[in-house]
Design a protein around this motif. Structure first.
Motif, PDB file in Angstrom:
ATOM      1  N   UNK A 208       0.524  -1.438   0.534  1.00 44.32           N
ATOM      2  CA  UNK A 208      -0.038   0.266   0.416  1.00 44.32           C
ATOM      3  C   UNK A 208       1.092   1.350   0.188  1.00 44.32           C
ATOM      4  N   UNK A 209       0.630   2.468  -0.451  1.00 40.43           N
ATOM      5  CA  UNK A 209       0.775   3.738  -0.417  1.00 40.43           C
ATOM      6  C   UNK A 209       0.122   4.278  -0.616  1.00 40.43           C
ATOM      7  N   UNK A 212      -3.293   3.171   0.749  1.00 44.82           N
ATOM      8  CA  UNK A 212      -4.342   2.661  -1.321  1.00 44.82           C
ATOM      9  C   UNK A 212      -3.832   1.797  -1.482  1.00 44.82           C
ATOM     10  N   UNK A 213      -4.117   0.517  -1.603  1.00 46.11           N
ATOM     11  CA  UNK A 213      -3.924  -1.092  -1.745  1.00 46.11           C
ATOM     12  C   UNK A 213      -3.529  -1.280  -3.314  1.00 46.11           C
ATOM     13  N   UNK A 214      -1.557  -1.715  -3.712  1.00 54.84           N
ATOM     14  CA  UNK A 214      -1.757  -1.662  -5.096  1.00 54.84           C
ATOM     15  C   UNK A 214      -0.627  -3.071  -5.161  1.00 54.84           C
ATOM     16  N   UNK A 215      -1.289  -3.772  -6.687  1.00 54.35           N
ATOM     17  CA  UNK A 215      -0.652  -4.856  -6.419  1.00 54.35           C
ATOM     18  C   UNK A 215       0.915  -4.532  -6.751  1.00 54.35           C
ATOM     19  N   UNK A 216       1.902  -5.827  -6.401  1.00 58.51           N
ATOM     20  CA  UNK A 216       3.567  -5.937  -6.731  1.00 58.51           C
ATOM     21  C   UNK A 216       3.955  -5.375  -7.851  1.00 58.51           C
ATOM     22  N   UNK A 223       6.401   3.094  -8.063  1.00 56.97           N
ATOM     23  CA  UNK A 223       6.656   4.165  -7.022  1.00 56.97           C
ATOM     24  C   UNK A 223       7.873   3.708  -6.650  1.00 56.97           C
ATOM     25  N   UNK A 224       8.405   2.642  -6.943  1.00 55.67           N
ATOM     26  CA  UNK A 224       9.900   1.640  -7.029  1.00 55.67           C
ATOM     27  C   UNK A 224      11.136   2.527  -8.088  1.00 55.67           C
ATOM     28  N   UNK A 234      13.024  -2.232  -8.534  1.00 54.40           N
ATOM     29  CA  UNK A 234      13.772  -2.405  -6.359  1.00 54.40           C
ATOM     30  C   UNK A 234      12.531  -2.637  -5.830  1.00 54.40           C
ATOM     31  N   UNK A 235      11.734  -3.384  -5.558  1.00 54.66           N
ATOM     32  CA  UNK A 235      10.621  -4.147  -4.902  1.00 54.66           C
ATOM     33  C   UNK A 235      10.914  -4.172  -3.445  1.00 54.66           C
TER      34      UNK A 235
END
Length: 285
Positions: A208-209, A212-216, A223-224, A234-235
């Motif tokens: 999440x960010x 708010x939820x996000x798939x990877x 954002x990564x 790079x997660x």
């Protein structure tokens, strides 16, 4: 068929042989009988008083048992059952009122007898008239529809869901089964989706960010930071390790010498502009 009898003919009871002249008699199977003989030979015995039911008495018959009209009575209140509905309980005859008072259930809603043969509902050891089993909220009869108990109250499914069921954080509709909990809030599985691509996240890894939820995949793309070598996100998810140096990051497998491609993980390295070099390659410059 009547037979003319003259005083010269004998006309006797077929059983006792006494003369029937001037006496009442009954013809049976072409044979005449005086009244006492007829009653003793052909009359039934009353099941109640054990006396014969005479030819001129009204006889009632029930389950191979015979009764005088005045003997066919309720075992409890002694009321005549000759022209009344009745029930037999352990060979005892009972009028409907006595039977209901003794053996029938009472409706827990109106406290009245649930008469035999009437439509009723039974639940958890209690009995209701069909019209008395109503939803606690809308007061409509539940009948044969599904219902949900709550303590001593009963609700039709729509009312229960409206009153008690949790509501989805996204669509605000009730959750009737299953669902997902995120940040202590309920969601329908189909409503819990990635903020960016709208893919369902139930049963999937996600992050999440700003709540708010996000798939990877979307989180990494949006954002990564990107790997200096392969430019992919790079997660750090899924146990992936990475190397960080100054303002640059590398996937661990991508952290290699820019000239000879030897891995620099755990080894000394030398920055050379945008490049990173192993000791040997740096020495040979």
């Amino acid at each position: 068929m009547e037979k003319e009898i003259t005083m010269t003919d004998r006309f006797d009871c077929d059983n006792c042989k006494e003369s029937l002249y001037g006496r009442k008699y009954i013809q049976s199977d072409d044979s005449p009988y005086c009244i006492p003989c007829y009653d003793s030979l052909f009359s039934n015995t009353c099941d109640e008083c054990k006396e014969l039911i005479g030819h001129d008495a009204r006889e009632l018959f029930y389950e191979d048992r015979h009764y005088h009209e005045h003997c066919f009575r309720c075992f409890r209140c002694d009321r005549s059952l000759a022209d009344e509905p009745f029930t037999s309980q352990d060979d005892a005859l009972l009028c409907n009122d006595c039977y209901c008072n003794e053996f029938s259930s009472k409706c827990v809603a109106c406290d009245k007898i649930v008469m035999p043969g009437t439509r009723k509902l039974e639940y958890a050891g209690s009995t209701w008239h069909e019209g008395c089993f109503i939803c606690h909220s809308c007061s409509q009869p539940i009948g044969s529809k599904s219902f949900i108990p709550d303590k001593d109250e009963h609700y039709c499914v729509p009312c229960y869901e409206d009153k008690f069921a949790p509501r989805c954080t996204r669509c605000k509709k009730t959750l009737t089964k299953g669902g997902v909990t995120y940040r202590d809030e309920p969601w329908h599985k189909e409503c819990f989706v990635c903020t960016s691509c709208k893919t369902q996240l139930a049963g999937q890894h996600f992050t999440s960010r700003d709540d708010s939820p996000y798939c990877l995949k979307c989180f990494g793309n949006l954002y990564a930071k990107k790997c200096e070598a392969c430019s992919k996100p790079i997660t750090g998810f899924g146990g992936g390790k990475y190397i960080s140096f100054e303002d640059r990051q590398w996937h661990q497998p991508c952290f290699t010498c820019s000239q000879c491609s030897v891995s620099l993980v755990g080894a000394g390295f030398f920055p050379d502009g945008d490049r990173i070099l192993c000791r040997d390659c740096h020495t040979s410059l």
